[in-house]
Scaffold this motif. Structure first.
Motif, PDB file in Angstrom:
ATOM      1  N   ILE A   1      -0.860 -16.954   0.894  1.00 17.61           N
ATOM      2  CA  ILE A   1      -1.696 -16.741   1.487  1.00 17.61           C
ATOM      3  C   ILE A   1      -2.253 -14.929   1.448  1.00 17.61           C
ATOM      4  CG2 ILE A   1      -2.960 -16.224   4.121  1.00 17.61           C
ATOM      5  CD1 ILE A   1      -1.871 -18.590   5.148  1.00 17.61           C
ATOM      6  N   ARG A   2      -3.385 -15.014   1.012  1.00 18.62           N
ATOM      7  CA  ARG A   2      -3.596 -13.203   0.901  1.00 18.62           C
ATOM      8  C   ARG A   2      -4.323 -12.725   1.581  1.00 18.62           C
ATOM      9  NH1 ARG A   2      -2.558 -15.688  -3.916  1.00 18.62           N
ATOM     10  NH2 ARG A   2      -2.334 -15.172  -5.811  1.00 18.62           N
ATOM     11  N   CYS A   3      -3.023 -11.745   1.953  1.00 18.49           N
ATOM     12  CA  CYS A   3      -3.908 -11.216   3.396  1.00 18.49           C
ATOM     13  C   CYS A   3      -4.869 -10.305   3.239  1.00 18.49           C
ATOM     14  CB  CYS A   3      -2.960 -10.956   5.042  1.00 18.49           C
ATOM     15  SG  CYS A   3      -1.873 -12.376   5.263  1.00 18.49           S
ATOM     16  N   GLU A   4      -5.262  -9.447   4.241  1.00 23.14           N
ATOM     17  CA  GLU A   4      -6.051  -7.381   4.550  1.00 23.14           C
ATOM     18  C   GLU A   4      -4.499  -7.259   4.187  1.00 23.14           C
ATOM     19  OE1 GLU A   4      -7.921  -4.886   7.437  1.00 23.14           O
ATOM     20  OE2 GLU A   4      -8.582  -6.509   7.662  1.00 23.14           O
ATOM     21  N   LEU A   5      -5.289  -5.766   3.147  1.00 23.12           N
ATOM     22  CA  LEU A   5      -4.275  -4.746   2.890  1.00 23.12           C
ATOM     23  C   LEU A   5      -3.879  -4.403   4.475  1.00 23.12           C
ATOM     24  CD1 LEU A   5      -2.952  -3.139   0.697  1.00 23.12           C
ATOM     25  CD2 LEU A   5      -4.976  -1.992   0.915  1.00 23.12           C
ATOM     26  N   GLU A   6      -2.325  -3.847   4.255  1.00 22.65           N
ATOM     27  CA  GLU A   6      -2.002  -2.719   5.571  1.00 22.65           C
ATOM     28  C   GLU A   6      -2.434  -3.741   6.907  1.00 22.65           C
ATOM     29  OE1 GLU A   6      -2.707   1.022   5.918  1.00 22.65           O
ATOM     30  OE2 GLU A   6      -2.449   1.424   3.533  1.00 22.65           O
ATOM     31  N   SER A   7      -2.208  -5.209   6.880  1.00 20.63           N
ATOM     32  CA  SER A   7      -2.717  -5.883   7.828  1.00 20.63           C
ATOM     33  C   SER A   7      -0.589  -6.453   8.232  1.00 20.63           C
ATOM     34  CB  SER A   7      -3.403  -7.022   7.647  1.00 20.63           C
ATOM     35  OG  SER A   7      -2.368  -8.077   6.470  1.00 20.63           O
TER      36      SER A   7
ATOM     37  N   SER B   1       0.183  -1.103   0.037  1.00 25.24           N
ATOM     38  CA  SER B   1       0.029   0.332   0.168  1.00 25.24           C
ATOM     39  C   SER B   1       0.908   1.023  -0.181  1.00 25.24           C
ATOM     40  CB  SER B   1      -0.629   0.009   1.461  1.00 25.24           C
ATOM     41  OG  SER B   1      -0.113   0.036   2.766  1.00 25.24           O
ATOM     42  N   VAL B   2       0.481   2.220  -0.031  1.00 21.34           N
ATOM     43  CA  VAL B   2       1.103   4.052   0.517  1.00 21.34           C
ATOM     44  C   VAL B   2       1.272   3.536   2.063  1.00 21.34           C
ATOM     45  CG1 VAL B   2      -0.266   4.389  -1.843  1.00 21.34           C
ATOM     46  CG2 VAL B   2      -1.105   4.917   0.654  1.00 21.34           C
ATOM     47  N   ALA B   3       0.881   2.855   2.484  1.00 20.61           N
ATOM     48  CA  ALA B   3       1.480   2.997   4.074  1.00 20.61           C
ATOM     49  C   ALA B   3       3.153   3.226   4.209  1.00 20.61           C
ATOM     50  CB  ALA B   3       1.499   1.382   4.772  1.00 20.61           C
ATOM     51  N   GLU B   4       3.504   3.883   5.059  1.00 16.90           N
ATOM     52  CA  GLU B   4       4.965   4.301   4.676  1.00 16.90           C
ATOM     53  C   GLU B   4       6.210   2.350   5.719  1.00 16.90           C
ATOM     54  OE1 GLU B   4       8.166   6.195   7.504  1.00 16.90           O
ATOM     55  OE2 GLU B   4       6.594   6.870   8.120  1.00 16.90           O
ATOM     56  N   ARG B   5       5.259   1.974   6.178  1.00 17.08           N
ATOM     57  CA  ARG B   5       5.899   0.494   6.576  1.00 17.08           C
ATOM     58  C   ARG B   5       5.710  -0.577   5.574  1.00 17.08           C
ATOM     59  NH1 ARG B   5       7.710  -0.559  11.858  1.00 17.08           N
ATOM     60  NH2 ARG B   5       8.131  -2.371  10.986  1.00 17.08           N
ATOM     61  N   ASN B   6       3.869  -0.686   4.583  1.00 20.01           N
ATOM     62  CA  ASN B   6       4.779  -1.799   4.253  1.00 20.01           C
ATOM     63  C   ASN B   6       3.967  -1.138   2.366  1.00 20.01           C
ATOM     64  OD1 ASN B   6       1.636  -0.830   4.724  1.00 20.01           O
ATOM     65  ND2 ASN B   6       1.186  -3.056   4.941  1.00 20.01           N
ATOM     66  N   PHE B   7       4.579  -0.855   1.490  1.00 15.99           N
ATOM     67  CA  PHE B   7       5.051  -0.678   0.317  1.00 15.99           C
ATOM     68  C   PHE B   7       5.473  -1.596  -0.518  1.00 15.99           C
ATOM     69  CE2 PHE B   7       8.623   2.344   1.709  1.00 15.99           C
ATOM     70  CZ  PHE B   7       9.484   2.136   0.490  1.00 15.99           C
ATOM     71  N   ARG B   8       6.560  -2.036  -0.114  1.00 17.06           N
ATOM     72  CA  ARG B   8       7.542  -3.059  -1.007  1.00 17.06           C
ATOM     73  C   ARG B   8       7.510  -3.898  -0.443  1.00 17.06           C
ATOM     74  NH1 ARG B   8      12.802  -2.078   0.447  1.00 17.06           N
ATOM     75  NH2 ARG B   8      13.425  -0.392   1.751  1.00 17.06           N
TER      76      ARG B   8
ATOM     77  N   LEU C   1       5.290  -8.237   5.233  1.00 20.62           N
ATOM     78  CA  LEU C   1       4.446  -8.090   5.449  1.00 20.62           C
ATOM     79  C   LEU C   1       4.269  -6.126   4.818  1.00 20.62           C
ATOM     80  CD1 LEU C   1       6.354  -5.299   7.193  1.00 20.62           C
ATOM     81  CD2 LEU C   1       6.755  -7.110   8.770  1.00 20.62           C
ATOM     82  N   GLY C   2       5.443  -7.254   3.845  1.00 23.51           N
ATOM     83  CA  GLY C   2       5.350  -5.457   3.277  1.00 23.51           C
ATOM     84  C   GLY C   2       4.471  -5.697   1.657  1.00 23.51           C
ATOM     85  N   ILE C   3       3.632  -6.812   1.294  1.00 24.87           N
ATOM     86  CA  ILE C   3       2.896  -6.633   0.388  1.00 24.87           C
ATOM     87  C   ILE C   3       1.427  -8.089   0.758  1.00 24.87           C
ATOM     88  CG2 ILE C   3       4.835  -7.177  -1.398  1.00 24.87           C
ATOM     89  CD1 ILE C   3       4.572  -9.593  -1.519  1.00 24.87           C
ATOM     90  N   ASP C   4       1.473  -7.924   1.961  1.00 22.86           N
ATOM     91  CA  ASP C   4       0.552  -8.365   2.597  1.00 22.86           C
ATOM     92  C   ASP C   4       0.579  -9.848   2.511  1.00 22.86           C
ATOM     93  OD1 ASP C   4       0.285  -6.228   4.394  1.00 22.86           O
ATOM     94  OD2 ASP C   4      -0.592  -4.886   2.625  1.00 22.86           O
ATOM     95  N   GLN C   5       1.512 -10.626   2.501  1.00 22.93           N
ATOM     96  CA  GLN C   5       1.109 -11.961   1.700  1.00 22.93           C
ATOM     97  C   GLN C   5       1.582 -12.877   2.088  1.00 22.93           C
ATOM     98  OE1 GLN C   5       1.846 -12.441  -2.334  1.00 22.93           O
ATOM     99  NE2 GLN C   5       0.771 -10.739  -2.740  1.00 22.93           N
ATOM    100  N   VAL C   6       1.364 -14.331   2.939  1.00 22.93           N
ATOM    101  CA  VAL C   6       2.431 -15.756   2.851  1.00 22.93           C
ATOM    102  C   VAL C   6       2.831 -16.260   2.003  1.00 22.93           C
ATOM    103  CG1 VAL C   6       2.456 -17.094   4.372  1.00 22.93           C
ATOM    104  CG2 VAL C   6       1.006 -15.173   5.562  1.00 22.93           C
TER     105      VAL C   6
END
Length: 351
Positions: free
Chosen positions: A185-191, A135-142, A162-167
């Motif tokens: 496992i596709r997790c919720e955006l910005e989780s 997302s565009v969040a600072e911690r998880n954008f890549r 945790l950057g692309i919200d996937q396992v």
């Protein structure tokens, strides 16, 4: 329970106040540590012991460092290996201590390395870089790989990013150590899925989210091409307390008997304890209480399951508590001890 136990705590050494790994004697009955010495490692951000208890591994600036655990609990360096990437943030070994898995937060890389028979780290078997945007969040954008573990059946390797919200789920070649992507496992955006652990029987996965501040419980069944994974529960990491925007789930651990799950939270500086139904895998929160320190980056559960230690990174302390499971309480049972910027703790039974 019988025997001698040691604790090994990794710390950053950027400031020069800590050497790297602090070696501590463990008093299981009293639920405390006593500092013995420090061993030089450049910025030990994570430590893990081999399942046979004979070797300790640490992330360092040069890659991974291995240490022989001596009969008296002291450690002596075996070797260090460059992982051909930026420094890692988490380590795990498989149950037979044949491979070690490195999670790369900064470069989004999961690396697999062979382990030699003497416990030293061998050559790189494989490495994969994650791609994509979060997302565009600072911690998880890549991509930020935060946890990598081989599944209990040995057939797959799961990698939390945790950057692309996937396992991501990779089929694992046990002979060559190669990874082949088969599912995710596709997790919720910005989780921000940070860490996960498997139940002792291998039937359940407990996935902790750094930003969403919940634990997802999944059933796990092995498969030929990919495993069958199904979510059955979502539970807050802060119990009945509302998580603030500054709260970040940090660490997740099992009790030695597998009947309880522990989770630490930065921001509100607390630890939650959950009773686990070993039949259906579901969690019940029994308490969420303060840990008398700042930024509990890790928690260590004593071998008796009756005590815990909170590694408080910002306050530079380790605080000790007795656990009352019936009343849902943790009671401070010893004065905190000073350890500069503690990151991670491994408690090991000395051979």
């Amino acid at each position: 329970m019988k025997g001698k136990y040691m604790a090994y705590v990794g710390s950053y050494s950027y400031s020069g106040k800590a050497k790297g790994i602090t070696v501590l004697d463990v008093d299981v009955e009293e639920g405390t540590f006593t500092t013995r010495c420090e061993v030089e490692v450049d910025n030990s951000s994570y430590v893990v012991a081999a399942n046979n208890g004979k070797t300790l591994y640490s992330i360092a600036d040069e890659g991974i460092v291995s240490f022989r655990i001596l009969p008296n609990g002291s450690i002596t360096r075996l070797n260090s290996v460059n992982i051909k990437g930026m420094r890692g943030c988490q380590l795990s070994t498989d149950k037979d201590d044949k491979y070690i898995f490195v999670s790369g937060y900064h470069d989004g890389k999961a690396t697999v390395l062979h382990l030699n028979k003497d416990g030293s780290v061998g050559a790189i078997a494989d490495g994969v870089f994650h791609k994509g945007l979060g997302s565009v969040a600072e911690r998880n954008f890549r991509p930020h790989v935060s946890c990598t573990r081989r599944t209990p059946d040995g057939k797959f390797v799961m990698v939390a990013d945790l950057g692309i919200d996937q396992v991501k789920i990779y089929r694992f070649d046990a002979k060559e150590g190669k990874l082949t992507l088969v599912d995710a496992i596709r997790c919720e955006l910005e989780s921000a899925p940070r860490h996960f652990i498997f139940s002792p029987d291998g039937k359940f996965i407990y996935l902790m989210y750094e930003l969403k501040n919940v634990i997802d419980v999944f059933t796990y069944e092995t498969g030929t091409r990919s495993p069958k994974i199904e979510k059955i529960q979502t539970i807050s990491t802060t119990g009945n307390n509302k998580a603030s925007q500054m709260t970040a789930a940090c660490a997740i651990r099992f009790s030695p008997d597998g009947n309880y799950v522990f989770c630490s939270n930065a921001g509100d500086n607390s630890v939650s304890i959950y009773r686990r139904d070993v039949e259906n895998g579901l969690l019940e929160n029994i308490c969420c209480l303060p840990i008398s320190g700042d930024y509990p980056k890790d928690i260590a559960i004593f071998p008796d399951g009756k005590h815990l230690a909170s590694l408080n990174h910002e306050s530079g302390t380790i605080s000790f508590f007795r656990i009352d499971y019936e009343k849902g309480l943790i009671v401070m049972n010893h004065r905190s001890i000073r350890v500069n910027e503690p990151n991670c703790c491994a408690i090991v039974r000395v051979q």
